[in-house]
Motif scaffolding. Structure first.
Motif, PDB file in Angstrom:
ATOM      1  N   ALA A 170       1.011  -1.044   0.055  1.00  0.00           N
ATOM      2  CA  ALA A 170       0.273   0.037  -0.538  1.00  0.00           C
ATOM      3  C   ALA A 170       0.933   1.287  -0.090  1.00  0.00           C
ATOM      4  N   ARG A 171       1.795   1.136   0.813  1.00  0.00           N
ATOM      5  CA  ARG A 171       2.729   1.974   0.696  1.00  0.00           C
ATOM      6  C   ARG A 171       3.579   2.703  -0.430  1.00  0.00           C
ATOM      7  N   GLU A 172       3.912   1.360  -0.800  1.00  0.00           N
ATOM      8  CA  GLU A 172       4.551   1.171  -1.948  1.00  0.00           C
ATOM      9  C   GLU A 172       3.896   2.231  -3.274  1.00  0.00           C
ATOM     10  N   ILE A 173       3.038   1.463  -3.603  1.00  0.00           N
ATOM     11  CA  ILE A 173       2.519   2.518  -4.522  1.00  0.00           C
ATOM     12  C   ILE A 173       1.087   3.656  -4.002  1.00  0.00           C
ATOM     13  N   ASP A 174       0.860   4.214  -2.846  1.00  0.00           N
ATOM     14  CA  ASP A 174       0.395   5.434  -2.234  1.00  0.00           C
ATOM     15  C   ASP A 174      -1.150   5.141  -2.684  1.00  0.00           C
ATOM     16  N   VAL A 175      -1.047   3.839  -1.759  1.00  0.00           N
ATOM     17  CA  VAL A 175      -2.982   3.867  -1.692  1.00  0.00           C
ATOM     18  C   VAL A 175      -3.090   3.290  -0.172  1.00  0.00           C
ATOM     19  N   THR A 176      -4.125   3.350   0.334  1.00  0.00           N
ATOM     20  CA  THR A 176      -5.172   2.262   1.138  1.00  0.00           C
ATOM     21  C   THR A 176      -5.068   1.422   1.454  1.00  0.00           C
ATOM     22  N   ARG A 177      -4.791   0.649   2.728  1.00  0.00           N
ATOM     23  CA  ARG A 177      -4.539  -1.212   2.003  1.00  0.00           C
ATOM     24  C   ARG A 177      -6.456  -1.638   1.778  1.00  0.00           C
ATOM     25  N   PRO A 178      -6.922  -1.266   2.207  1.00  0.00           N
ATOM     26  CA  PRO A 178      -8.241  -1.784   1.494  1.00  0.00           C
ATOM     27  C   PRO A 178      -8.268  -2.190   0.011  1.00  0.00           C
ATOM     28  N   VAL A 179      -7.339  -0.904  -0.750  1.00  0.00           N
ATOM     29  CA  VAL A 179      -6.825  -1.657  -2.562  1.00  0.00           C
ATOM     30  C   VAL A 179      -6.987  -2.158  -1.671  1.00  0.00           C
ATOM     31  N   VAL A 180      -5.701  -2.008  -1.436  1.00  0.00           N
ATOM     32  CA  VAL A 180      -4.365  -3.966  -1.997  1.00  0.00           C
ATOM     33  C   VAL A 180      -5.739  -4.837  -1.784  1.00  0.00           C
ATOM     34  N   TYR A 181      -6.386  -5.013  -0.717  1.00  0.00           N
ATOM     35  CA  TYR A 181      -6.933  -6.277  -0.072  1.00  0.00           C
ATOM     36  C   TYR A 181      -8.025  -6.463  -1.592  1.00  0.00           C
ATOM     37  N   SER A 182      -8.596  -5.502  -1.866  1.00  0.00           N
ATOM     38  CA  SER A 182     -10.060  -5.419  -3.381  1.00  0.00           C
ATOM     39  C   SER A 182      -9.005  -6.162  -4.312  1.00  0.00           C
ATOM     40  N   ALA A 183      -7.763  -6.106  -4.328  1.00  0.00           N
ATOM     41  CA  ALA A 183      -7.032  -7.296  -5.038  1.00  0.00           C
ATOM     42  C   ALA A 183      -6.536  -8.007  -4.879  1.00  0.00           C
ATOM     43  N   PHE A 184      -6.117  -8.385  -3.548  1.00  0.00           N
ATOM     44  CA  PHE A 184      -5.428  -9.418  -3.016  1.00  0.00           C
ATOM     45  C   PHE A 184      -6.057 -10.131  -1.920  1.00  0.00           C
ATOM     46  N   ARG A 185      -6.814 -11.103  -1.386  1.00  0.00           N
ATOM     47  CA  ARG A 185      -6.965 -11.344  -0.490  1.00  0.00           C
ATOM     48  C   ARG A 185      -5.895 -11.272   0.450  1.00  0.00           C
ATOM     49  N   ASP A 186      -4.707 -11.854   0.391  1.00  0.00           N
ATOM     50  CA  ASP A 186      -3.760 -11.955   1.286  1.00  0.00           C
ATOM     51  C   ASP A 186      -2.691 -12.110   0.929  1.00  0.00           C
ATOM     52  N   LEU A 187      -1.389 -12.389   2.274  1.00  0.00           N
ATOM     53  CA  LEU A 187      -0.223 -11.937   1.612  1.00  0.00           C
ATOM     54  C   LEU A 187       0.243 -12.915   0.325  1.00  0.00           C
ATOM     55  N   SER A 188      -0.026 -14.046   0.531  1.00  0.00           N
ATOM     56  CA  SER A 188       0.161 -15.443   0.217  1.00  0.00           C
ATOM     57  C   SER A 188      -0.917 -15.031  -1.567  1.00  0.00           C
ATOM     58  N   ALA A 189      -1.507 -14.670  -1.559  1.00  0.00           N
ATOM     59  CA  ALA A 189      -2.102 -14.961  -2.456  1.00  0.00           C
ATOM     60  C   ALA A 189      -1.173 -13.444  -3.874  1.00  0.00           C
ATOM     61  N   VAL A 190      -0.719 -13.074  -3.164  1.00  0.00           N
ATOM     62  CA  VAL A 190       0.384 -12.110  -4.108  1.00  0.00           C
ATOM     63  C   VAL A 190       0.953 -12.747  -4.262  1.00  0.00           C
ATOM     64  N   LEU A 191       2.262 -13.910  -3.464  1.00  0.00           N
ATOM     65  CA  LEU A 191       2.733 -14.190  -3.726  1.00  0.00           C
ATOM     66  C   LEU A 191       2.983 -15.551  -5.022  1.00  0.00           C
TER      67      LEU A 191
END
Length: 207
Positions: free
Chosen positions: A44-65
């Motif tokens: 979220a910090r890297e692209i300057d958005v809120t955490r809900p924005v990140v979670y709207s794309a991936f459910r958790d870190l495992s999904a990102v990986l």
């Protein structure tokens, strides 16, 4: 009491575009700070958005990986598959090898972040990723062995060359060329690599 300034609203993106943006951000974090620094908050910090924005794309870190791993493996396999010569290319084996190495290092130069995961894996790289990289390396060594055997017949030597060891040497040469380019791209340019392979092939005897 003064209120905290509100974070600017993140421009709306299609889900797939946001996922790609986050995966690119994940590569940046890993390359800069290592695997342990990769968190949903860090994304979220890297692209300057809120955490809900990140979670709207991936459910958790495992999904990102998982998504990052699948994307980078697909890209790496596509590059190598396109770089490897076909039997038709081996009508001129020397030129085919020069083209193959050149195509590979040019692809590394175009996507240094992605190739660092494969060629210069940072500390803490998950064992699953290392396992798949090794599996793919074995697969390509087998394919290159077949191509070397065919190419030696086409070019006529050098006689007595160990085909299997030659294939592993070619694979190692390509990987090391990619690593050198990642570490010092100005010194180890694709053009320099191309000239080196051309010179080596020209020095090999023919029957």
């Amino acid at each position: 009491m003064a209120s905290r300034p509100r974070r600017p609203y993140a421009p709306r993106m299609a889900v797939e575009d946001r996922r790609e943006q986050l995966l690119d951000a994940a590569l940046d974090i890993i390359a800069r700070d290592g695997w342990t620094a990769l968190t949903m908050e860090a994304l979220a910090r890297e692209i300057d958005v809120t955490r809900p924005v990140v979670y709207s794309a991936f459910r958790d870190l495992s999904a990102v990986l998982a998504a990052l791993f699948n994307r980078q493996e697909h890209r790496a396999r596509s590059v190598v598959d396109q770089a490897l010569p076909t039997r038709e290319d081996l009508a001129d084996p020397d030129a085919a090898l020069v083209r193959a190495v050149t195509r590979f290092v040019e692809a590394v130069a175009e996507d240094p972040r992605g190739w660092r995961l494969v060629l210069l894996p940072p500390d803490g790289t998950p064992s699953a990723i290392r396992h798949v990289v090794e599996r793919n390396r074995r697969t390509y060594a087998e394919r290159i062995t077949e191509l070397v055997a065919w190419g030696l017949e086409q070019r006529g030597g050098p006689a007595g060359l160990d085909v299997e060891l030659a294939a592993h040497s070619i694979l190692a040469m390509g990987e090391e060329a990619g690593r050198l380019l990642l570490v010092d791209p100005e010194r180890y340019s694709p053009a320099r690599m191309e000239q080196f392979v051309r010179t080596v092939m020209g020095a090999l005897a023919r029957e």
